[in-house]
Write a protein that holds these residues in place. Sequence first.
Motif, PDB file in Angstrom:
ATOM      1  N   LEU A   1       0.936  -1.193  -0.003  1.00  0.00           N
ATOM      2  CA  LEU A   1      -0.025   0.145  -0.056  1.00  0.00           C
ATOM      3  C   LEU A   1       0.830   1.218   0.104  1.00  0.00           C
ATOM      4  CD1 LEU A   1      -2.559  -0.924   2.812  1.00  0.00           C
ATOM      5  CD2 LEU A   1      -3.093  -0.220   0.407  1.00  0.00           C
ATOM      6  N   CYS A   2       0.281   2.387  -0.609  1.00  0.00           N
ATOM      7  CA  CYS A   2       1.136   3.709  -0.456  1.00  0.00           C
ATOM      8  C   CYS A   2      -0.059   4.681   0.044  1.00  0.00           C
ATOM      9  CB  CYS A   2       1.377   4.104  -2.011  1.00  0.00           C
ATOM     10  SG  CYS A   2       2.037   5.864  -1.881  1.00  0.00           S
ATOM     11  N   VAL A   3       0.447   5.640   0.852  1.00  0.00           N
ATOM     12  CA  VAL A   3      -0.453   6.776   1.327  1.00  0.00           C
ATOM     13  C   VAL A   3       0.328   7.783   1.260  1.00  0.00           C
ATOM     14  CG1 VAL A   3       0.686   6.363   3.750  1.00  0.00           C
ATOM     15  CG2 VAL A   3      -1.638   7.345   3.232  1.00  0.00           C
TER      16      VAL A   3
ATOM     17  N   SER B   1      -4.876   9.795   1.079  1.00  0.00           N
ATOM     18  CA  SER B   1      -5.251   8.713   0.100  1.00  0.00           C
ATOM     19  C   SER B   1      -4.230   7.699  -0.152  1.00  0.00           C
ATOM     20  CB  SER B   1      -5.213   9.822  -1.164  1.00  0.00           C
ATOM     21  OG  SER B   1      -5.647   9.023  -2.318  1.00  0.00           O
ATOM     22  N   ALA B   2      -4.765   6.445  -0.313  1.00  0.00           N
ATOM     23  CA  ALA B   2      -4.153   5.455  -0.429  1.00  0.00           C
ATOM     24  C   ALA B   2      -4.277   4.714  -1.609  1.00  0.00           C
ATOM     25  CB  ALA B   2      -4.429   4.365   0.828  1.00  0.00           C
TER      26      ALA B   2
ATOM     27  N   THR C   1      -2.426   4.819   6.712  1.00  0.00           N
ATOM     28  CA  THR C   1      -2.705   6.094   6.956  1.00  0.00           C
ATOM     29  C   THR C   1      -1.327   7.083   7.438  1.00  0.00           C
ATOM     30  OG1 THR C   1      -3.042   5.797   9.366  1.00  0.00           O
ATOM     31  CG2 THR C   1      -5.069   5.895   7.582  1.00  0.00           C
ATOM     32  N   SER C   2      -1.439   8.048   7.684  1.00  0.00           N
ATOM     33  CA  SER C   2      -0.159   9.090   8.003  1.00  0.00           C
ATOM     34  C   SER C   2      -0.587   9.941   8.788  1.00  0.00           C
ATOM     35  CB  SER C   2       0.570   9.694   6.803  1.00  0.00           C
ATOM     36  OG  SER C   2      -0.003  10.572   6.046  1.00  0.00           O
TER      37      SER C   2
ATOM     38  N   TYR D   1       1.216   4.704   9.317  1.00  0.00           N
ATOM     39  CA  TYR D   1       0.729   3.551  10.012  1.00  0.00           C
ATOM     40  C   TYR D   1       0.153   2.539   8.776  1.00  0.00           C
ATOM     41  CZ  TYR D   1       0.447   6.503  13.730  1.00  0.00           C
ATOM     42  OH  TYR D   1       1.035   7.458  14.886  1.00  0.00           O
ATOM     43  N   LEU D   2       0.445   1.021   9.293  1.00  0.00           N
ATOM     44  CA  LEU D   2      -0.261   0.056   8.358  1.00  0.00           C
ATOM     45  C   LEU D   2      -1.373  -0.629   9.339  1.00  0.00           C
ATOM     46  CD1 LEU D   2      -0.511  -1.021   5.714  1.00  0.00           C
ATOM     47  CD2 LEU D   2       1.376  -2.666   6.477  1.00  0.00           C
TER      48      LEU D   2
END
Length: 126
Positions: A49-51, A56-57, A71-72, A80-81
Amino acid sequence: QVQLVESGGGLVHSGGSLRLSCVVSGFTLDYSTITWFRQAPGKEREGVLCVDRINSATVYADSVRGRFTATSDKAKNTAYLQMNNLEPEATAVYYCATNWNNKCTGTAQEADFYTWGRGAQVTVSS
């Protein structure tokens, strides 16, 4: 000094949850995305995943869709993952990384990432 440090890994039973943290220093999440990768035993490292800075992921691994969330928190300079409903197939070392882009790209190519954390082991027992 630019640094990424993962934490929060561990052993969990199938169906359980874990939250990984990635604390960054030397740069700000105001301008850089964070991408999560993982490497399972005997397999190549893959993007998960990228955030981006507005939370927006982008999902790269279809197997985590609907169960993992990235999220960040810019105020804490931490990404966070959140991993829910974990399965044994999720057992891997999880890494956070940045390629210094301010938007998540369509694919996550390992060679495009220059700055990595050391990784956090996640083990899911059946």
